[in-house]
Design an enzyme around this catalytic site. Structure first.
Site, PDB file in Angstrom:
ATOM      1  N   GLU A   1       1.751  -0.243  -4.856  1.00 56.45           N
ATOM      2  CA  GLU A   1       0.857   0.857  -5.165  1.00 56.45           C
ATOM      3  C   GLU A   1       1.694   2.127  -5.103  1.00 56.45           C
ATOM      4  O   GLU A   1       2.061   2.592  -4.025  1.00 56.45           O
ATOM      5  CB  GLU A   1      -0.299   0.955  -4.162  1.00 56.45           C
ATOM      6  CG  GLU A   1      -1.284   2.039  -4.584  1.00 56.45           C
ATOM      7  CD  GLU A   1      -2.239   2.481  -3.483  1.00 56.45           C
ATOM      8  OE1 GLU A   1      -3.354   2.896  -3.809  1.00 56.45           O
ATOM      9  OE2 GLU A   1      -1.868   2.438  -2.304  1.00 56.45           O
TER      10      GLU A   1
ATOM     11  N   ASP B   1       0.821  -1.198   0.000  1.00 57.63           N
ATOM     12  CA  ASP B   1       0.000   0.000   0.000  1.00 57.63           C
ATOM     13  C   ASP B   1       0.869   1.267   0.000  1.00 57.63           C
ATOM     14  O   ASP B   1       1.843   1.349   0.764  1.00 57.63           O
ATOM     15  CB  ASP B   1      -0.867  -0.044   1.273  1.00 57.63           C
ATOM     16  CG  ASP B   1      -1.945   1.010   1.297  1.00 57.63           C
ATOM     17  OD1 ASP B   1      -2.905   0.897   0.523  1.00 57.63           O
ATOM     18  OD2 ASP B   1      -1.818   1.960   2.101  1.00 57.63           O
TER      19      ASP B   1
END
Ligand code: NOJ
Length: 510
Positions: free
Chosen positions: A255, A201
């Site tokens: 990401e 993330d």
């Protein structure tokens, strides 16, 4: 320009990935919330499509202020989803079905309920104080994803702490080697249990230049130039070394929420000094549904990645964005998106629910859960046309209004459904032209994307034609046969007629 994607043997280059949003996938204990038991029971829905890997959004203990992206224990399972034994059973079943499993690691921040932060905020002398970022005053003008200041005063200890997201998601201080070691141990914990990799993330945010001068414009969390810094790359190289120390090639997919694809490409590192194995391509997710925009972004991706021998990761949606049918405006457009996603050179990531053509749910204010309104695309998957759609305990979010007709059972029973199109496309990807062939644009009318994929020895060749406009005629030359189409009709020679929002994959009969 003909592009040959670089290939070396890595399982993740050949796999189609499916993103599971676990809270909304399937409910094993009828409490209205998806869980690992439900996911395990329904795994064949995924493997039957021909998918070979799943990325599961966070399942760790969490107060759920940000849908599980606020983790209060990195090495456990939230009771809402099960426990470590349920997880082991899920992993075993997934592996038995030929599915690799990526977990979703959130290394930039944890939950304010995490014992590390609880201890850190108990006193300025806490052993964990320096695991987070504290200043007497906000050190810069950074803002969070809600637009609020990224610094919050901790009343008890009289200092401000940094949070790139909610105040309940304090940023970890990656300048502290203890944090680096602790997250490294988290990777090892799950690798030792058998997971095949991680989606990382907002990984571009972990290194930070906090005390540098503010950027002239108000800092947007995603683009903040003070996050996309050399320190981050060094830290990612460290994570890669850990993944590399395990057999079987564990994948790290990042990401990196940046829109300059040249910058994005740097997160792959180099073949000698690797960083991430794949990096999501956000310009594609945010592209308008127009041939010109999509073409420009595909070109920008290929020209940024090819010189680095970096392998593209394509996604056209995820749990943060409206679903394709909603965003692109029709089921026909969603079918075209399936053709695009599954035929580009690189690895496709498919967001669970897209395979049946779900729309976003209408979520009334009283039932909204997400702090920034992303509930619609997170609605539960309707499994059948019965009154509860396979969710006997109700659902934590409302279903899309058309669940009676748009559901898995109905899609399976309808040979021309988008689900069968996905299955056909995934099967087709196994052929060499689509798996490893070159990529070359074919001249086409304005609203049409047309490209050729061909193996180096020219033994296998496909052409993909996607019409993102009104009906059009585009005869690409004689002898092309339809092997997949948004209408579901295959086997015929291609006439060159494309109805509005339609697509075909063509082959040369051998
Ligand atoms: C990106 C995730 O996809 C999103 O859902 C989350 O809110 C932020 N990162 C913060 O973790």
């Amino acid at each position: 320009m003909i592009i040959h994607p670089s290939r070396s043997n890595s399982w993740w280059k050949d796999a189609v990935f499916y993103q599971v949003y676990p809270r909304s996938f399937a409910d094993g204990n009828a409490d209205g919330v998806g869980d690992l038991a439900g996911l395990t029971q329904r795994l064949e829905h995924i493997s039957d499509m021909g998918v070979e890997a799943v990325w599961v959004s966070p399942i760790f203990p969490s107060p759920m202020k940000d849908g599980g992206y606020d983790v209060s224990d990195y090495c456990n399972i939230d009771p809402m989803y099960g426990d470590l034994a349920t997880f082991d059973r899920f992993l075993e079943r997934a592996h038995a079905l030929g599915l690799r499993v990526l977990l979703d690691l959130v290394p930039n921040h944890c939950s304010s309920e995490h014992p590390w932060f609880q201890d850190a905020r108990s006193s300025r002398d806490s052993a964990f104080r320096d695991w987070f970022v504290w200043r007497d005053q906000p050190a810069n003008n950074w803002t969070t994803f809600t637009g609020d200041p990224a610094w919050t005063l901790d009343e008890r200890t009289g200092q401000y702490y940094l949070h790139t997201f909610l105040p309940e998601q304090p940023d970890l201080n990656w300048a502290n080697p203890d944090v680096v070691a602790a997250i490294g141990d988290v990777l090892r914990f799950w690798f030792d249990r058998g997971v095949d990799g991680f989606r990382l993330d907002v990984i571009h945010c972990i290194g930070k230049r906090i005390d540098a001068a503010d950027p002239p414009e108000a800092a947007n969390w995603g683009h903040c130039p003070f996050n996309d810094v050399d320190e981050t790359h060094e830290l990612i190289r460290g994570l890669h070394k850990i993944a590399d120390s395990y057999p079987g090639g564990r994948a790290l997919v990042g990401e990196v929420f940046l829109f300059d694809l040249q910058r994005v490409a740097t997160y792959y590192g180099t073949p000698d000094v690797p960083e991430l194995d794949m990096v999501f391509n956000f310009p594609m997710i945010y592209s308008p549904w127009s041939a010109a925009d999509l073409r420009a972004r595909i070109d920008a991706t290929m020209s940024a990645l090819t010189p680095r021998q970096a392998w593209p990761a394509w996604a056209l949606g995820n749990h943060d964005n409206p679903r394709q049918r909603t965003r692109y405006g029709s089921l026909d457009a969603a079918r075209c998106a399936a053709v695009l996603l599954l035929t580009l050179p690189g690895t496709p990531f498919l967001y669970g629910g897209e395979e049946i053509g779900m729309s976003d749910a209408e979520v009334p204010p009283s039932r909204r859960v997400d702090p920034i309104g992303r509930d619609g695309c997170r609605a539960p998957i309707p499994w059948d046309g019965s009154s509860d759609h396979g969710w006997p305990g109700g659902t934590w979010l409302p279903m899309p209004a058309d669940a009676e007709v748009v559901n898995v059972a109905e899609a399976l029973a309808t040979p021309t459904s988008i689900l069968h199109l996905y299955r056909t496309l995934i099967r087709l990807r196994r052929r060499p032209a689509l798996r490893e062939g070159s990529f070359e644009w074919v001249d086409s009318p304005e609203n049409v994307l047309a490209y050729r994929r061909q193996t180096e020895d020219e033994a296998d060749e496909c052409m993909v034609v996607i019409n993102i406009g009104p009906e059009v005629s585009f005869p690409p030359g004689a002898g092309w046969r339809v092997c997949a189409s948004t209408s579901g009709v295959v086997g015929d020679l291609f006439t060159g007629r494309l109805s509005a929002q339609s697509a075909v994959v063509l082959e040369r009969p051998r």
